[in-house]
Design a protein around this motif. Structure first.
Motif, short mmCIF file in Angstrom:
data_model
loop_
_atom_site.label_atom_id
_atom_site.label_comp_id
_atom_site.label_asym_id
_atom_site.label_seq_id
_atom_site.Cartn_x
_atom_site.Cartn_y
_atom_site.Cartn_z
N LEU A 145 0.84 -1.20 0.00
CA LEU A 145 0.00 0.00 0.00
C LEU A 145 0.87 1.25 0.00
CD1 LEU A 145 -2.79 1.31 0.16
CD2 LEU A 145 -2.67 1.11 2.65
N ARG A 146 1.98 1.23 0.73
CA ARG A 146 2.88 2.39 0.77
C ARG A 146 3.50 2.65 -0.61
NH1 ARG A 146 5.77 0.91 4.88
NH2 ARG A 146 7.37 -0.15 3.65
N ALA A 147 3.94 1.59 -1.29
CA ALA A 147 4.51 1.76 -2.63
C ALA A 147 3.45 2.24 -3.62
CB ALA A 147 5.12 0.43 -3.09
N TYR A 148 2.24 1.67 -3.52
CA TYR A 148 1.14 2.07 -4.40
C TYR A 148 0.73 3.52 -4.13
CZ TYR A 148 -3.78 2.18 -5.95
OH TYR A 148 -4.99 2.52 -6.51
N TRP A 149 0.71 3.90 -2.86
CA TRP A 149 0.35 5.27 -2.46
C TRP A 149 1.33 6.28 -3.04
CZ3 TRP A 149 -3.66 6.74 1.00
CH2 TRP A 149 -3.62 8.07 1.45
N ASP A 150 2.62 5.98 -2.94
CA ASP A 150 3.64 6.90 -3.44
C ASP A 150 3.63 6.95 -4.97
OD1 ASP A 150 4.36 7.37 -0.85
OD2 ASP A 150 6.04 5.95 -0.85
N TYR A 151 3.39 5.81 -5.61
CA TYR A 151 3.41 5.76 -7.07
C TYR A 151 2.32 6.65 -7.67
CZ TYR A 151 3.19 3.92 -11.82
OH TYR A 151 3.17 3.81 -13.19
N LEU A 152 1.11 6.59 -7.10
CA LEU A 152 0.00 7.40 -7.61
C LEU A 152 -0.10 8.76 -6.93
CD1 LEU A 152 -2.91 4.78 -8.01
CD2 LEU A 152 -1.37 5.69 -9.75
N ARG A 153 0.82 9.04 -5.99
CA ARG A 153 0.82 10.32 -5.27
C ARG A 153 -0.54 10.63 -4.65
NH1 ARG A 153 4.19 14.20 -9.56
NH2 ARG A 153 6.09 12.93 -9.58
N LEU A 154 -1.03 9.66 -3.91
CA LEU A 154 -2.37 9.79 -3.35
C LEU A 154 -2.46 10.86 -2.27
CD1 LEU A 154 -3.45 6.03 -3.16
CD2 LEU A 154 -4.08 7.74 -4.86
#
Length: 293
Positions: free
Chosen positions: A221-230
């Motif tokens: 979730l942390r990697a996904y969050w940073d990738y999409l700049r949530l």
């Protein structure tokens, strides 16, 4: 009389009458969740297609049209009779919404007898869905390409988060960016789950998940969050927005991933690619797998 009364109201309210009527229609549709509405529309399409193929009047429904459809549904297509009450419920709701006649008590009794007969003829053992454990998650992870696409990253994040948080598929798909709270070291996440199955009308439930290694729900979730700049997105933005596959992978921030779309079009092909039988797993397998691990 009703038409004249509505016309009189319309004259007095002017354009606001049409807005009120639009709100009424919208609120009636909101009575069903998105996933339930999708299932109901699918049932109606299948039933209407069957009736058109045999030249049978679909609505108002009759015991003969429903009986023939149920037998074909189970015997020709190999479906289980356990789904038949749900089909009846969807057709009943459709008939009530449009003020169409529904079956009387005698006709319902005949259909229930037919359902019991179909159940007795079905000798297959009850379908047992298998849990998706960490071992199965590792197989899913290895089945993805070395450089995953945003869609692959989103699917894998949803899988691990559903497993570690014991989340149902519908609860996972309804999460927004504002429902996620990170700790200062970003190794723990607090998730607010709204409209859960166990508490559909109460306040949001708090779910605390801690990181358990590189391959865990929090890490992905942390990697996904940073990738999409949530963190730059408004709080009401879907945590898992729809990703349109054509002409290229484009994130549609106005729509969220549908539960059935995730399970049918993402999860099942990934299970098959990993060498696992898709028929033995469902969206609930992550919750049971997390409880098993």
């Amino acid at each position: 009389a009703c038409a004249s009364r509505e016309a009189g109201i319309s004259d007095r309210l002017g354009s606001s009458f049409s807005r009120l009527m639009a709100d009424v229609v919208h609120l009636r549709r909101e009575a069903l969740k998105d996933s339930s509405r999708t299932v109901q529309e699918s049932i109606l399409r299948c039933y209407a297609t069957f009736c058109a193929a045999f030249g049978i009047l679909a609505f108002p429904v009759s015991t003969w049209s429903l009986s023939l459809y149920m037998v074909q549904y189970c015997q020709r297509f190999g479906n289980r009779p356990t789904n038949l009450p749900g089909i009846l419920s969807a057709l009943k709701r459709y008939s009530y919404e449009r003020a169409l006649p529904w079956l009387d008590e005698r006709e319902l009794h005949q259909l229930n007898d037919l359902i019991r007969g179909l159940r007795r003829r079905d000798r297959r053992p009850p379908a047992q869905k298998q849990p998706i454990t960490y071992a199965a998650l590792a197989q899913l992870r290895q089945a993805l390409p070395a450089i995953p696409t945003p869609r692959d990253m989103q699917c894998l994040t949803m899988c691990y988060l559903a497993h570690d948080g014991l989340l149902r598929a519908a609860e996972l798909c309804k999460l927004n960016v504002g429902d996620v709270r990170w700790s200062s070291d970003r190794r723990t996440v607090l998730i607010y789950v709204h409209d859960s199955k166990a508490n559909p009308t109460g306040p949001a439930e708090e779910l605390l998940i801690r990181e358990a290694g590189d391959h865990s729900g929090v890490a992905y979730l942390r990697a996904y969050w940073d990738y999409l700049r949530l963190d730059e997105r408004p709080p009401d933005t879907p945590l898992f927005p729809a990703i349109v596959p054509s002409p290229s992978l484009v994130v549609d921030w106005q729509r969220r991933v549908d539960k059935h779309q995730w399970v049918q079009h993402w999860l099942r092909p990934l299970l098959a690619q990993a060498g696992l039988d898709p028929q033995r797993y469902s969206g609930h397998s992550f919750r049971s797998g997390g409880a098993t691990d």
